[in-house]
Design a protein around this motif. Structure first.
Motif, PDB file in Angstrom:
ATOM      1  N   ALA A  26      17.191 -41.904 -17.325  1.00  0.00           N
ATOM      2  CA  ALA A  26      17.836 -41.209 -16.215  1.00  0.00           C
ATOM      3  C   ALA A  26      17.743 -39.700 -16.425  1.00  0.00           C
ATOM      4  N   GLU A  27      17.810 -39.270 -17.667  1.00  0.00           N
ATOM      5  CA  GLU A  27      17.700 -37.839 -17.972  1.00  0.00           C
ATOM      6  C   GLU A  27      16.349 -37.290 -17.539  1.00  0.00           C
ATOM      7  N   GLN A  56      17.590 -50.913 -18.869  1.00  0.00           N
ATOM      8  CA  GLN A  56      17.228 -51.479 -20.161  1.00  0.00           C
ATOM      9  C   GLN A  56      17.963 -50.673 -21.222  1.00  0.00           C
ATOM     10  N   ARG A  57      18.690 -51.366 -22.047  1.00  0.00           N
ATOM     11  CA  ARG A  57      19.471 -50.700 -23.099  1.00  0.00           C
ATOM     12  C   ARG A  57      18.615 -50.471 -24.334  1.00  0.00           C
ATOM     13  N   GLY A  58      19.151 -49.660 -25.211  1.00  0.00           N
ATOM     14  CA  GLY A  58      18.486 -49.436 -26.483  1.00  0.00           C
ATOM     15  C   GLY A  58      17.849 -48.064 -26.582  1.00  0.00           C
ATOM     16  N   GLN A  59      17.234 -47.828 -27.731  1.00  0.00           N
ATOM     17  CA  GLN A  59      16.647 -46.532 -28.023  1.00  0.00           C
ATOM     18  C   GLN A  59      15.560 -46.147 -27.009  1.00  0.00           C
ATOM     19  N   SER A  60      14.778 -47.111 -26.582  1.00  0.00           N
ATOM     20  CA  SER A  60      13.751 -46.820 -25.589  1.00  0.00           C
ATOM     21  C   SER A  60      14.198 -47.317 -24.212  1.00  0.00           C
ATOM     22  N   GLY A  61      15.497 -47.251 -23.979  1.00  0.00           N
ATOM     23  CA  GLY A  61      16.069 -47.744 -22.737  1.00  0.00           C
ATOM     24  C   GLY A  61      15.887 -46.782 -21.587  1.00  0.00           C
TER      25      GLY A  61
END
Length: 150
Positions: A26-27, A56-61
């Protein structure tokens, strides 16, 4: 009809997500499209509830299209974030009641909605992302009068 900031931002966000082709934060969407991040999060939540995007969650979300961009119209997006394409003091045109002398207005409101649909339901997120609009939509802009603010 007035296109709200929310609808404009939603369409711009979906163009960005589609063009990215994968999960995008989103950023990144907010920065690329110059959309306030908090407002974008609210818009993305509306689009998720409508089944247009998924998170999608997580570090590459981030966010991705949940529906095929070729199957998502501008009308779908506007309805997801703002409700009906056209309303008369918050009521759908077919439900508005008038006295006999003003009843003709209902026909005008229904015709206006039909006109909006003829554009908004034929332009998809895929066509916006590719920059290739339907010929009949482009044809509506050829007349110089179409660009006049009157």
């Amino acid at each position: 009809m007035r296109v709200s900031t929310k609808s404009d931002y939603a369409l711009r966000a979906l163009i960005e997500i589609t063009r990215h082709g994968d999960v995008v934060s989103a950023e990144q969407v907010a920065a690329t499209q110059d959309i306030p991040r908090g407002f974008l999060q609210s818009i993305l939540a509306d689009l998720r509830r409508a089944g247009l995007v998924a998170s999608q969650r997580g570090q590459s979300g981030g966010w991705r299209m949940a529906a095929d961009p070729a199957d998502v119209s501008v009308a779908d997006v506007i309805r997801a974030v703002d409700g009906p394409l056209l309303s008369v003091y918050g009521v759908r045109p077919e439900a508005v009641t008038y006295n006999e002398s003003a009843k003709v207005l209902q026909t005008v409101w229904v015709a206006a909605r039909s006109s909006l649909r003829s554009v908004f339901e034929t332009v998809t997120i895929a066509s916006l992302a590719s920059g290739s609009l339907p010929d009949d939509v482009v044809a509506r802009t050829v007349d110089e009068d179409a660009w006049s603010p009157h």
